[in-house]
Enzyme design. Sequence first.
Site, mmCIF file in Angstrom:
data_model
loop_
_atom_site.group_PDB
_atom_site.id
_atom_site.type_symbol
_atom_site.label_atom_id
_atom_site.label_comp_id
_atom_site.label_asym_id
_atom_site.label_seq_id
_atom_site.Cartn_x
_atom_site.Cartn_y
_atom_site.Cartn_z
ATOM 1 N N LYS A 1 -1.830 5.401 6.419
ATOM 2 C CA LYS A 1 -1.250 6.458 7.018
ATOM 3 C C LYS A 1 0.217 5.846 7.702
ATOM 4 C CE LYS A 1 -4.928 6.897 9.541
ATOM 5 N NZ LYS A 1 -5.444 5.518 9.352
ATOM 6 N N THR B 1 -6.802 9.550 -2.578
ATOM 7 C CA THR B 1 -6.820 10.213 -1.414
ATOM 8 C C THR B 1 -6.866 9.031 -0.102
ATOM 9 O OG1 THR B 1 -8.997 10.692 -1.092
ATOM 10 C CG2 THR B 1 -7.433 12.508 -1.768
ATOM 11 N N ARG B 2 -6.274 9.349 1.109
ATOM 12 C CA ARG B 2 -6.419 8.495 2.465
ATOM 13 C C ARG B 2 -6.422 9.757 3.587
ATOM 14 N NH1 ARG B 2 -7.230 5.020 -0.925
ATOM 15 N NH2 ARG B 2 -6.633 2.915 -0.672
ATOM 16 N N HIS C 1 -17.426 2.457 6.785
ATOM 17 C CA HIS C 1 -16.073 1.776 7.257
ATOM 18 C C HIS C 1 -16.425 0.004 7.415
ATOM 19 C CE1 HIS C 1 -12.248 1.218 8.897
ATOM 20 N NE2 HIS C 1 -12.560 1.107 10.105
ATOM 21 N N HIS D 1 -5.034 1.479 -3.744
ATOM 22 C CA HIS D 1 -5.278 2.606 -4.984
ATOM 23 C C HIS D 1 -6.151 3.680 -4.655
ATOM 24 C CE1 HIS D 1 -8.253 -0.424 -5.350
ATOM 25 N NE2 HIS D 1 -8.925 0.610 -5.830
ATOM 26 N N CYS E 1 -12.660 -0.799 -3.620
ATOM 27 C CA CYS E 1 -11.367 -1.130 -2.808
ATOM 28 C C CYS E 1 -11.773 -2.265 -2.034
ATOM 29 C CB CYS E 1 -10.855 0.100 -2.173
ATOM 30 S SG CYS E 1 -9.281 0.096 -1.596
ATOM 31 N N LYS F 1 -15.818 12.699 -0.956
ATOM 32 C CA LYS F 1 -15.903 11.410 -0.730
ATOM 33 C C LYS F 1 -16.412 10.777 0.524
ATOM 34 C CE LYS F 1 -12.008 8.215 -0.119
ATOM 35 N NZ LYS F 1 -10.754 7.983 -0.365
HETATM 36 C C1 LIG Z 1 -11.810 2.426 0.550
HETATM 37 C C2 LIG Z 1 -10.638 2.301 1.398
HETATM 38 C C3 LIG Z 1 -10.507 3.611 2.172
HETATM 39 C C4 LIG Z 1 -9.305 3.582 3.103
HETATM 40 N N1 LIG Z 1 -9.197 4.845 3.727
HETATM 41 C C5 LIG Z 1 -8.090 4.785 4.749
HETATM 42 C C6 LIG Z 1 -7.712 6.240 5.160
HETATM 43 O O1 LIG Z 1 -8.493 6.934 5.077
HETATM 44 N N2 LIG Z 1 -6.513 5.973 5.971
HETATM 45 C C7 LIG Z 1 -5.940 4.877 6.097
HETATM 46 O O2 LIG Z 1 -4.698 4.939 6.727
HETATM 47 N N3 LIG Z 1 -6.080 3.836 5.357
HETATM 48 C C8 LIG Z 1 -7.202 3.807 4.607
HETATM 49 N N4 LIG Z 1 -7.498 2.414 4.115
HETATM 50 C C9 LIG Z 1 -6.635 1.438 4.139
HETATM 51 C C10 LIG Z 1 -5.367 1.268 3.410
HETATM 52 O O3 LIG Z 1 -5.470 1.641 2.231
HETATM 53 C C11 LIG Z 1 -5.001 -0.219 3.518
HETATM 54 O O4 LIG Z 1 -4.796 -0.549 4.830
HETATM 55 C C12 LIG Z 1 -3.714 -0.556 2.824
HETATM 56 O O5 LIG Z 1 -3.699 0.179 1.528
HETATM 57 C C13 LIG Z 1 -3.227 -1.852 2.866
HETATM 58 O O6 LIG Z 1 -2.123 -2.094 2.014
HETATM 59 P P1 LIG Z 1 -1.221 -3.492 1.706
HETATM 60 O O7 LIG Z 1 -0.258 -3.160 1.077
HETATM 61 O O8 LIG Z 1 -1.432 -4.387 2.825
HETATM 62 O O9 LIG Z 1 -2.400 -4.148 0.469
HETATM 63 P P2 LIG Z 1 -2.552 -3.933 -1.021
HETATM 64 O O10 LIG Z 1 -2.571 -2.547 -1.416
HETATM 65 O O11 LIG Z 1 -3.632 -4.734 -1.370
HETATM 66 O O12 LIG Z 1 -1.217 -4.614 -1.542
HETATM 67 C C14 LIG Z 1 -0.820 -5.813 -1.648
HETATM 68 C C15 LIG Z 1 -0.359 -6.327 -2.947
HETATM 69 O O13 LIG Z 1 0.226 -7.397 -3.126
HETATM 70 C C16 LIG Z 1 -0.244 -7.971 -4.415
HETATM 71 N N5 LIG Z 1 -0.077 -9.626 -4.329
HETATM 72 C C17 LIG Z 1 -1.049 -10.452 -3.859
HETATM 73 N N6 LIG Z 1 -0.816 -11.684 -4.142
HETATM 74 C C18 LIG Z 1 0.364 -11.497 -4.834
HETATM 75 C C19 LIG Z 1 1.351 -12.765 -5.414
HETATM 76 N N7 LIG Z 1 0.953 -13.891 -5.219
HETATM 77 N N8 LIG Z 1 2.159 -12.246 -6.018
HETATM 78 C C20 LIG Z 1 2.845 -10.929 -6.297
HETATM 79 N N9 LIG Z 1 1.807 -9.921 -5.830
HETATM 80 C C21 LIG Z 1 0.864 -10.310 -4.923
HETATM 81 C C22 LIG Z 1 -1.461 -7.461 -4.934
HETATM 82 O O14 LIG Z 1 -1.673 -7.465 -6.364
HETATM 83 C C23 LIG Z 1 -1.236 -5.906 -4.233
HETATM 84 O O15 LIG Z 1 -0.967 -4.987 -4.943
HETATM 85 C C24 LIG Z 1 -8.302 2.426 3.052
HETATM 86 C C25 LIG Z 1 -8.831 1.403 2.203
HETATM 87 C C26 LIG Z 1 -9.730 1.346 1.603
HETATM 88 C C27 LIG Z 1 -9.969 0.002 0.642
HETATM 89 O O1 LIG Z 2 -7.788 5.060 8.796
HETATM 90 C C1 LIG Z 2 -8.716 6.214 8.565
HETATM 91 O O2 LIG Z 2 -8.361 7.210 8.985
HETATM 92 C C2 LIG Z 2 -10.012 5.934 7.770
HETATM 93 C C3 LIG Z 2 -11.148 6.692 8.474
HETATM 94 C C4 LIG Z 2 -11.790 5.754 9.446
HETATM 95 C C5 LIG Z 2 -12.269 4.433 8.877
HETATM 96 C C6 LIG Z 2 -10.972 3.914 8.080
HETATM 97 N N1 LIG Z 2 -10.135 4.721 7.486
#
Ligand SMILES: Cc1cc2nc3c(=O)[nH]c(=O)nc-3n(C[C@H](O)[C@H](O)[C@H](O)COP(=O)(O)OP(=O)(O)OC[C@H]3O[C@@H](n4cnc5c(N)ncnc54)[C@H](O)[C@@H]3O)c2cc1C
Ligand SMILES: O=C(O)[C@@H]1CCCC=N1
Length: 388
Positions: A350, A51-52, A274, A48, A317, A270
């Site tokens: 990304k 931006t990223r 990290h 959520h 997050c 923002k």
């Molecule tokens: C603050 C922050 C900044 C970031 N900045 C960047 C960035 O600039 N660039 C970049 O590339 N990446 C960035 N990232 C990383 C990126 O956002 C994550 O790597 C990515 O969102 C991970 O996605 P996911 O689908 O693995 O996890 P999630 O988004 O957590 O999705 C997992 C989902 O599974 C669901 N779930 C879990 N267990 C169950 C269950 N038993 N039954 C049903 N549903 C379930 C959860 O509710 C959730 O919705 C950032 C992350 C954060 C926190």
């Molecule tokens: O993945 C990205 O680009 C951002 C910035 C560096 C640290 C983690 N997320």
Amino acid sequence: MSAEMEYDCIVIGAGVQGSFTAYQLAKRNKKTLLLEQFILPHTRGSSHGPTRIIRKAYTQDFYTHMMEECYMLWAQLEKEAGVKLYRQTGLLVMGPENSNNYQLIKNTLQRNKIPMMTLTRDNFSQHIPQMKLAEGYEAVVDITAGVLYADRALSTVQGQFQRLGGVMRDKEMVTDIKPGTVVTVSTNAGVYRAKSVVITAGPWANKLLTCMGLQLPLEVVKINVCYWKEKVPGSHNMKQRFPCFIVTEGEESDEDIYGLPSNEYPGLVKICYHMGSKTDPDQRDSQTDRSDIDILQSFIRRHLPGLIPEPAVVEHCMYTLTPDRHFVLDCHPNYRNIVIGAGFSGHGFKFGPIIGKLLCELSLGQEPSYDLSAFQIRRFQAQMKSVL
Ligand SMILES: Cc1cc2nc3c(=O)[nH]c(=O)nc-3n(C[C@H](O)[C@H](O)[C@H](O)COP(=O)(O)OP(=O)(O)OC[C@H]3O[C@@H](n4cnc5c(N)ncnc54)[C@H](O)[C@@H]3O)c2cc1C
Ligand SMILES: O=C(O)[C@@H]1CCCC=N1
């Protein structure tokens, strides 16, 4: 398909990785069910926020190579859905001249002929007047990098999935997975069967994997997402050509500090650390450590004099970290039709479109489009006591 085989694939978790996997499966005409424990959209996982950062600047070639195709897949989704998901801002990477990470990133950009620009102490302030480059530091700009509109991207890909005939059921928590040629998935609302299952449960990955005797060496940390107020409104926005940035091996900290131009909340920039403090994803709110904010304040005082060094907004997050910070993209060691996408270690957003494609390929038993050896579960052999 026999009467009891309800789906070709069930994807568990509708974050960025699960949503793109489900979309890729639906694009290939596979009957797909996407299950999410919370009501969508939600702010309790990792995907959520407005931006990223998107970039090709990485220490390893394999990420840069995957990003080449990934940019095209993001553009395809934008075109298909008629929405804007990416804004080019450039990414400024700063680090001590002879630091390992900084040199690796610079070399990767050069070797792969990624559009880039080196900034010296002499011309730095001419290009980025809002920022002070530390003594002994160098900087490169990854020119095609920029900002992804994350919340918008997630709802777009989920919408496209449904338009392709995919079934998305939120407020439905998976409670059990029974492996077999036909996998049985139980939730708090029903029982479903499929030829294959993809687990993309983010910080909850290990909670779900327990029922299949697998525990990965994952660490979940809570991130304070900090926004800092501009002294002069609009001075650090995209119009003023303020870029995204990463400081690697900086003076203030062991971990990177990164930032994005003011955009989603006008007048607020923002800037985050990290790394965060260990948490249980279901107890996230009881983790109140703010030591990262002290590090950020000290950085802002020294390098960004146009910002007030007191966070104006703090959101939250989670990262799910692997020991080497590389992803997990693999089949369960004992069940080839159960695929796991996990441990995106704070840099996975990304890659969403390409991760979706790869997890889809694995779930269909196809040869993956990229060499996935860096992402295999067996690399954790020493850290795991379970089924390997
Ligand atoms: C603050 C922050 C900044 C970031 N900045 C960047 C960035 O600039 N660039 C970049 O590339 N990446 C960035 N990232 C990383 C990126 O956002 C994550 O790597 C990515 O969102 C991970 O996605 P996911 O689908 O693995 O996890 P999630 O988004 O957590 O999705 C997992 C989902 O599974 C669901 N779930 C879990 N267990 C169950 C269950 N038993 N039954 C049903 N549903 C379930 C959860 O509710 C959730 O919705 C950032 C992350 C954060 C926190
Ligand atoms: O993945 C990205 O680009 C951002 C910035 C560096 C640290 C983690 N997320």
